[in-house]
Design a protein around this motif. Structure first.
Motif, PDB file in Angstrom:
ATOM      1  N   THR A  80       0.820  -1.227   0.000  1.00 11.69           N
ATOM      2  CA  THR A  80       0.000   0.000   0.000  1.00 11.69           C
ATOM      3  C   THR A  80       0.848   1.268   0.000  1.00 11.69           C
ATOM      4  OG1 THR A  80      -0.137   0.041   2.421  1.00 11.69           O
ATOM      5  CG2 THR A  80      -1.927  -1.083   1.217  1.00 11.69           C
ATOM      6  N   HIS A  81       1.954   1.268   0.720  1.00 13.72           N
ATOM      7  CA  HIS A  81       2.828   2.435   0.740  1.00 13.72           C
ATOM      8  C   HIS A  81       4.120   2.063   1.453  1.00 13.72           C
ATOM      9  CE1 HIS A  81       0.805   2.644   4.592  1.00 13.72           C
ATOM     10  NE2 HIS A  81       1.445   3.713   5.003  1.00 13.72           N
ATOM     11  N   ALA A  82       5.109   2.949   1.335  1.00 14.32           N
ATOM     12  CA  ALA A  82       6.475   2.573   1.725  1.00 14.32           C
ATOM     13  C   ALA A  82       6.827   2.982   3.153  1.00 14.32           C
ATOM     14  CB  ALA A  82       7.478   3.152   0.729  1.00 14.32           C
ATOM     15  N   HIS A  83       5.846   2.943   4.067  1.00 14.72           N
ATOM     16  CA  HIS A  83       6.191   3.157   5.473  1.00 14.72           C
ATOM     17  C   HIS A  83       6.687   1.855   6.093  1.00 14.72           C
ATOM     18  CE1 HIS A  83       3.453   6.920   5.868  1.00 14.72           C
ATOM     19  NE2 HIS A  83       4.665   7.207   5.444  1.00 14.72           N
ATOM     20  N   PHE A  84       7.569   1.996   7.080  1.00 16.06           N
ATOM     21  CA  PHE A  84       8.221   0.820   7.671  1.00 16.06           C
ATOM     22  C   PHE A  84       7.219  -0.236   8.145  1.00 16.06           C
ATOM     23  CE2 PHE A  84      10.058  -1.411  11.377  1.00 16.06           C
ATOM     24  CZ  PHE A  84      11.111  -2.045  10.745  1.00 16.06           C
ATOM     25  N   ASP A  85       6.092   0.219   8.741  1.00 18.28           N
ATOM     26  CA  ASP A  85       5.139  -0.775   9.270  1.00 18.28           C
ATOM     27  C   ASP A  85       4.443  -1.551   8.158  1.00 18.28           C
ATOM     28  OD1 ASP A  85       3.854   1.789   8.858  1.00 18.28           O
ATOM     29  OD2 ASP A  85       2.097   1.080   9.958  1.00 18.28           O
ATOM     30  N   HIS A  86       4.639  -1.157   6.884  1.00 23.06           N
ATOM     31  CA  HIS A  86       4.029  -1.862   5.755  1.00 23.06           C
ATOM     32  C   HIS A  86       5.052  -2.537   4.841  1.00 23.06           C
ATOM     33  CE1 HIS A  86      -0.020  -0.174   6.599  1.00 23.06           C
ATOM     34  NE2 HIS A  86       0.732   0.697   7.246  1.00 23.06           N
ATOM     35  N   ILE A  87       6.332  -2.178   4.988  1.00 23.11           N
ATOM     36  CA  ILE A  87       7.362  -2.774   4.106  1.00 23.11           C
ATOM     37  C   ILE A  87       8.573  -3.332   4.852  1.00 23.11           C
ATOM     38  CG2 ILE A  87       6.733  -1.297   2.146  1.00 23.11           C
ATOM     39  CD1 ILE A  87       9.422   0.234   2.729  1.00 23.11           C
ATOM     40  N   PHE A 149      -5.197  10.319   0.994  1.00 17.45           N
ATOM     41  CA  PHE A 149      -4.520  11.236   1.910  1.00 17.45           C
ATOM     42  C   PHE A 149      -4.172  10.499   3.211  1.00 17.45           C
ATOM     43  CE2 PHE A 149      -4.762  15.028   4.908  1.00 17.45           C
ATOM     44  CZ  PHE A 149      -3.537  15.526   4.523  1.00 17.45           C
ATOM     45  N   HIS A 150      -2.933  10.684   3.681  1.00 17.05           N
ATOM     46  CA  HIS A 150      -2.447   9.977   4.871  1.00 17.05           C
ATOM     47  C   HIS A 150      -1.970  11.009   5.896  1.00 17.05           C
ATOM     48  CE1 HIS A 150      -0.774   6.921   7.350  1.00 17.05           C
ATOM     49  NE2 HIS A 150       0.209   6.474   6.607  1.00 17.05           N
ATOM     50  N   GLY A 151      -2.635  12.190   5.884  1.00 16.74           N
ATOM     51  CA  GLY A 151      -2.369  13.220   6.879  1.00 16.74           C
ATOM     52  C   GLY A 151      -0.925  13.670   6.893  1.00 16.74           C
ATOM     53  N   SER A 172      -6.018   1.049   4.783  1.00 16.97           N
ATOM     54  CA  SER A 172      -5.541   0.973   6.173  1.00 16.97           C
ATOM     55  C   SER A 172      -4.983   2.287   6.689  1.00 16.97           C
ATOM     56  CB  SER A 172      -4.458  -0.109   6.288  1.00 16.97           C
ATOM     57  OG  SER A 172      -3.362   0.198   5.447  1.00 16.97           O
ATOM     58  N   ASP A 173      -4.475   3.133   5.793  1.00 19.27           N
ATOM     59  CA  ASP A 173      -3.749   4.329   6.237  1.00 19.27           C
ATOM     60  C   ASP A 173      -4.289   5.561   5.524  1.00 19.27           C
ATOM     61  OD1 ASP A 173      -2.054   1.998   6.834  1.00 19.27           O
ATOM     62  OD2 ASP A 173      -0.609   3.491   7.547  1.00 19.27           O
ATOM     63  N   ALA A 174      -5.367   6.143   6.058  1.00 17.15           N
ATOM     64  CA  ALA A 174      -5.967   7.306   5.408  1.00 17.15           C
ATOM     65  C   ALA A 174      -6.704   8.150   6.429  1.00 17.15           C
ATOM     66  CB  ALA A 174      -6.931   6.858   4.314  1.00 17.15           C
TER      67      ALA A 174
HETATM   68 ZN   LIG Z   1       1.509   4.737   6.881  1.00 18.03          ZN
END
Ligand SMILES: [Zn+2]
Ligand SMILES: [Zn+2]
Length: 260
Positions: A80-87, A149-151, A172-174
């Motif tokens: 979904t996106h390249a934040h640590f908790d997802h990758i 949008f993820h703030g 999950s992240d919006a």
């Molecule tokens: Zn995130």
């Protein structure tokens, strides 16, 4: 697999820190340590059917998920996106592919692939990267991703998946979605939505994910047949009755969700 029904299983339902948070001794984190009802791995789901299977996201608890579910290899992962908790689990996934002498297939929008490559430039030795900006097919699902949008954290992607008239979405992240970003979330049989807190008191500019109260208002507007909240922080206590509407639930890692 054979006649396996279309279903998903939550491998993780936690926010970026997971539950318990390492530094925290609140009631929820202590319950998570002592008994585990509130123990939450970083958010991820396994989607399975007779047509194949795939994971959505591969955070730092990926390895733990593989062990708990008795899996030895996963071929397809959608990100979904390249934040640590997802990758954060991608390097271990790639390593396992190397040891098995098999290739993994990673699916993400091109800009997410670019960010992943910036962090883990060695991954293509084991993983094929598929840019899916135009939509794609996986395990019989037609999948379309779009930017949400993820703030304060910028942007993530959500995915809408359809098969034989059934439609569900993973977002999950919006937070504070625009009308355009909400459009693919209408007409769903199931919406999986991230809600980090029940009611997040922090100033809006510092936030990045919906809270439960805002999510319930959003559901009024979107009218999915069913909704499940995930990406939950230590603010959410599964022992508590939040008096959610009957078609709304909090994600738990024990039970499979049928997609039909
Ligand atoms: Zn995130
Ligand atoms: Zn996250």
């Amino acid at each position: 697999m054979g006649s396996k029904a279309d279903q998903l299983t939550f491998w993780g339902t936690g926010d970026a820190m997971g539950v318990p948070r390492v530094y925290c001794e609140c009631e929820v984190c202590q319950e998570a340590r002592l008994h585990g009802l509130n123990r939450r791995y970083r958010s991820s789901v396994m989607v399975e059917s007779a047509d194949g299977s795939f994971l959505i996201d591969c955070g730092p608890d990926w390895r733990e998920g593989m062990e708990r579910h008795g899996e030895r290899f996963v071929e397809h992962i959608v990100v979904t996106h390249a934040h640590f908790d997802h990758i954060g689990g991608l390097p271990e996934w790639a390593d396992s592919c190397r040891w098995l002498n098999r290739r993994g297939q990673l699916y993400a929008p091109q800009e997410v692939i670019d960010l992943i490559m910036g962090q883990y430039p060695w991954l293509p030795a084991q993983l094929d990267m598929h840019a899916i900006d135009q939509g794609f097919e996986l395990a019989g699902w037609h999948i379309v991703g779009w930017k949400v949008f993820h703030g304060k954290n910028g942007y993530a992607y959500a995915y809408r998946l359809t098969k034989e008239g059934y439609a569900w979405a993973y977002c999950s992240d919006a937070i504070a979605l625009s009308e355009e970003q909400k459009a693919p979330l209408h007409g769903l049989d199931l919406l999986i939505l991230g809600t980090s807190f029940y009611e997040e008191k922090a100033e809006f500019s510092t936030r990045s994910v919906y809270d439960v109260k805002e999510a319930l208002a959003l559901l009024q507007e979107l009218q999915p047949k069913r909704a499940i909240f995930t990406h939950m922080s230590h603010d959410i206590d599964l022992r508590r009755d939040y008096r959610l509407p009957v078609h709304v639930g909090l994600a738990d890692i024990g039970t499979a969700v049928l997609l039909k």
